[in-house]
Design an enzyme around this catalytic site. Structure first.
Site, PDB file in Angstrom:
ATOM      1  N   SER A 174     -75.075 -42.190-113.188  1.00  0.00           N
ATOM      2  CA  SER A 174     -75.506 -43.657-113.077  1.00  0.00           C
ATOM      3  C   SER A 174     -74.373 -44.665-112.402  1.00  0.00           C
ATOM      4  O   SER A 174     -74.112 -44.437-111.310  1.00  0.00           O
ATOM      5  CB  SER A 174     -75.743 -43.917-114.654  1.00  0.00           C
ATOM      6  OG  SER A 174     -74.731 -44.280-115.352  1.00  0.00           O
ATOM      7  N   ASP A 425     -86.977 -41.670-114.629  1.00  0.00           N
ATOM      8  CA  ASP A 425     -85.734 -42.635-114.954  1.00  0.00           C
ATOM      9  C   ASP A 425     -85.891 -44.065-114.423  1.00  0.00           C
ATOM     10  O   ASP A 425     -85.982 -44.269-113.289  1.00  0.00           O
ATOM     11  CB  ASP A 425     -84.597 -41.871-114.284  1.00  0.00           C
ATOM     12  CG  ASP A 425     -83.443 -42.909-114.492  1.00  0.00           C
ATOM     13  OD1 ASP A 425     -83.296 -43.632-115.416  1.00  0.00           O
ATOM     14  OD2 ASP A 425     -82.514 -42.534-113.813  1.00  0.00           O
ATOM     15  N   HIS A 450     -82.885 -39.568-116.849  1.00  0.00           N
ATOM     16  CA  HIS A 450     -81.555 -40.377-116.246  1.00  0.00           C
ATOM     17  C   HIS A 450     -80.535 -39.068-116.083  1.00  0.00           C
ATOM     18  O   HIS A 450     -80.128 -38.228-117.212  1.00  0.00           O
ATOM     19  CB  HIS A 450     -80.906 -41.271-117.314  1.00  0.00           C
ATOM     20  CG  HIS A 450     -79.981 -42.317-116.594  1.00  0.00           C
ATOM     21  ND1 HIS A 450     -80.320 -42.658-115.195  1.00  0.00           N
ATOM     22  CD2 HIS A 450     -78.830 -42.557-116.925  1.00  0.00           C
ATOM     23  CE1 HIS A 450     -79.326 -43.486-114.896  1.00  0.00           C
ATOM     24  NE2 HIS A 450     -78.282 -43.256-116.145  1.00  0.00           N
TER      25      HIS A 450
END
Ligand SMILES: *[C@@H]1O[C@H](CO)[C@@H](O)[C@H](O)[C@H]1NC(C)=O
Ligand SMILES: *[C@@H]1O[C@H](CO)[C@@H](O)[C@H](O)[C@H]1NC(C)=O
Ligand SMILES: *[C@@H]1O[C@H](CO)[C@@H](O)[C@H](O)[C@H]1NC(C)=O
Ligand SMILES: *[C@@H]1O[C@H](CO)[C@@H](O)[C@H](O)[C@H]1NC(C)=O
Ligand SMILES: *[C@@H]1O[C@H](CO)[C@@H](O)[C@H](O)[C@H]1NC(C)=O
Ligand SMILES: *[C@@H]1O[C@H](CO)[C@@H](O)[C@H](O)[C@H]1NC(C)=O
Length: 487
Positions: A174, A425, A450
């Site tokens: 991320s 995601d 994710h």
């Protein structure tokens, strides 16, 4: 309020995705497959003196940056260094939950390093005062963090006997994945390549509605009438909450800790629901796991089982289904006494820091229209967002800076970066999902939420993520070989 929520989404994702993996829960009703085969996490903790300001000379102070090391499997004299580019939280948390690095260390003979991002965890440039004013917060930027990482890598290679010949590979998920990619772009002599997992490096420039479209799609494919019924719920809430009796019914039906009284509170209630659906989409993993909240395997499917009725039902029937659906998220363990609309996640690592970053250079426009997505229409309002930021921090965002400093769409001059994304995601909406060259490789993980690829191997993993991890290791080996032959 909704503006703030949009800004904080990213934080939540960090909390969610890196939270504990398949942890056996001793209490509660559900049993979990344990993961006793996982390599155990153990590390040494160190602190490195970093410049507070890498880009000016007036502020000449330093601070202690925390980093963690594990050399159990390291083949000195050439074994690579896998370097986790810490994101907005306590680095031990990311360390404990980036199972992929622990799983591949032995095969690669790798040294593992986890570097904390400044202004998070223990790495505070001005100690407890770090968040106390805009002057002290001024050094909280991704550029400074990248410089910290580059300087630390250089120092480690000098200081660790045997590390001089080691290739360094940046790994992150991320925002940490964005940092991994950018580290390779900005400091290519320090890292031979980067794995940027679920890294939305283009979230600054994609159309603002993309994110919520992916969220909606997850619900649409996870059960009959699921996204349609959620789309209908907003107006149903408005109608029901228009009377005092309705407000009371709603509060009771949802088991709220604090009964709704005002229109503002109803607005907050809807924002809370919206965030709940978003969080569920991000952590839609194939096995039971404990993230923001303990959740069953494929939680969105479980949620949607409560919402598969005819779209013609009455408002109260519909909202009754919604209230059962959110309990999948908030009461899977059966321990919740009441539902708290001030909370969508347990813990609050990095909450304020990420808000500051999104209020300065990490401006990610978000919007909904209720047609392409299942949410209430809410346009992106840059001015209102900027005003929120000013009120909170006394600074305003620079909307275009991220694109200028990190290259926007055209990053084809760079090399050796893997961009992995999961098609479930929401953050894939800002990710690089198509390969840009032979060495800027995109991998799409079918059925992946994710950064599933950064998690420990699990017997419930879909084939797609097993293949992805194998391919990632193959690229690592290629980069290491490349570096060895060009040295
Ligand atoms: C840092 O700055 C202070 C005051 O600005 C100065 O007194 C000090 O000598 C400087 N230290 C170094 C190492 O440059
Ligand atoms: C990470 O694991 C270590 C060692 O098991 C533990 O001491 C530490 O509290 C963990 N950190 C977090 C945030 O869970
Ligand atoms: C979904 O809703 C439609 C009406 O909008 C209805 O015809 C259909 O039967 C519903 N599906 C299920 C499984 O109830
Ligand atoms: C949570 O689940 C338990 C067990 O089913 C139940 O007794 C409790 O009322 C639930 N709490 C809420 C807020 O729904
Ligand atoms: C609800 O959450 C907020 C924010 O975490 C907390 O301050 C408050 O005490 C909670 N309320 C209840 C009733 O648990
Ligand atoms: C992207 O940048 C490269 C140089 O780095 C240039 O050759 C190419 O034309 C650019 N492509 C686009 C679509 O702008």
């Amino acid at each position: 309020m909704r503006l703030i929520n949009a800004a904080l989404l990213f934080l939540l994702l960090i909390l969610s995705c890196n939270a504990l993996g398949l942890k056996p829960r001793l209490l509660g009703r559900h049993t979990v497959q344990t993961n006793s085969q996982h390599p155990s996490v153990s590390y040494q903790t160190f602190y490195f003196d970093q410049q507070i300001d890498h880009f000016g000379f007036l502020e000449n102070g330093t601070f202690k940056q925390r980093y963690l090391l594990n050399d159990r499997h390291w083949h000195k004299e050439g074994g690579p260094i896998l370097f986790y580019t810490g994101n907005e939280g306590d680095i031990t948390w990311f360390c404990n939950n980036t199972g992929f690095m622990w799983d591949v260390a032995e095969e690669l003979g790798a040294l593992l390093v986890f570097a904390e991002h400044r202004y998070y965890g223990e790495s505070m440039p001005f100690g407890e005062e770090s968040y106390s004013n805009a002057k002290y917060l001024n050094y909280l930027t991704s550029e400074q963090a990248l410089a910290d990482f580059a300087v630390l890598i250089k120092a480690l290679k000098r200081a660790l006997p045997g590390a001089q010949k080691s290739s360094v590979i940046a790994i992150g998920g991320s925002y940490g994945g964005m940092l991994a990619a950018w580290l390779r772009m900005k400091y290519p002599s320090e890292v031979v390549g980067a794995l940027a997992a679920s890294a939305p490096i283009w979230q600054f420039i994609v159309p603002c509605g993309e994110f919520y479209k992916v969220v909606t799609n997850d619900f649409a494919i996870s059960g009959t009438n699921c996204s349609s019924n959620i789309r209908r719920s907003w107006a149903a809430i408005d109608r029901v909450s228009a009377t005092g009796e309705g407000l009371q019914w709603l509060s009771q039906e949802f088991g709220l800790c604090n009964p709704l009284k005002t229109a503002d509170e109803v607005y907050g209630f809807k924002a809370w629901l919206q965030e709940t659906w978003v969080n569920l989409a991000m952590v839609d993993y194939p096995y039971e796991a404990n993230f923001l909240q303990p959740l069953p395997a494929w939680p969105v499917k479980v949620v949607c089982k409560n919402l598969d009725f005819n779209t013609g039902v009455s408002d109260k029937q519909l909202l009754s289904g919604i209230s059962q659906a959110v309990r999948v998220y908030y009461n899977y363990t059966g321990d919740a006494v009441c539902l708290n609309t001030s909370q969508t996640a347990t813990g609050n690592l990095g909450f304020l820091g990420w808000f500051y970053q999104s209020c300065t250079e990490m401006v990610m426009p978000m919007c909904t229209d209720g047609v392409a997505d299942m949410f209430e229409p809410q346009p992106w309002n840059y001015q209102a967002f900027s005003d929120e930021c000013y009120n909170q921090f006394g600074v305003r965002p620079r909307e275009d800076w991220a694109e200028i400093v990190y290259g926007g769409r055209n990053i084809s001059a760079h090399s050796n970066i893997i961009f992995s994304n999961g098609n479930l995601d929401p953050w894939m909406s800002g990710g690089v999902t198509r390969s840009l060259s032979e060495s800027l490789v995109a991998i799409m993980i079918d059925g992946g939420a994710h950064h599933l690829d950064l998690r420990y191997n699990s017997e419930f993993d879909p084939e797609s993520v097993l293949k992805t991890r194998a391919l990632e290791v193959q690229y690592f080996k290629e980069w290491i070989k490349q570096a060895a032959t060009t040295q």
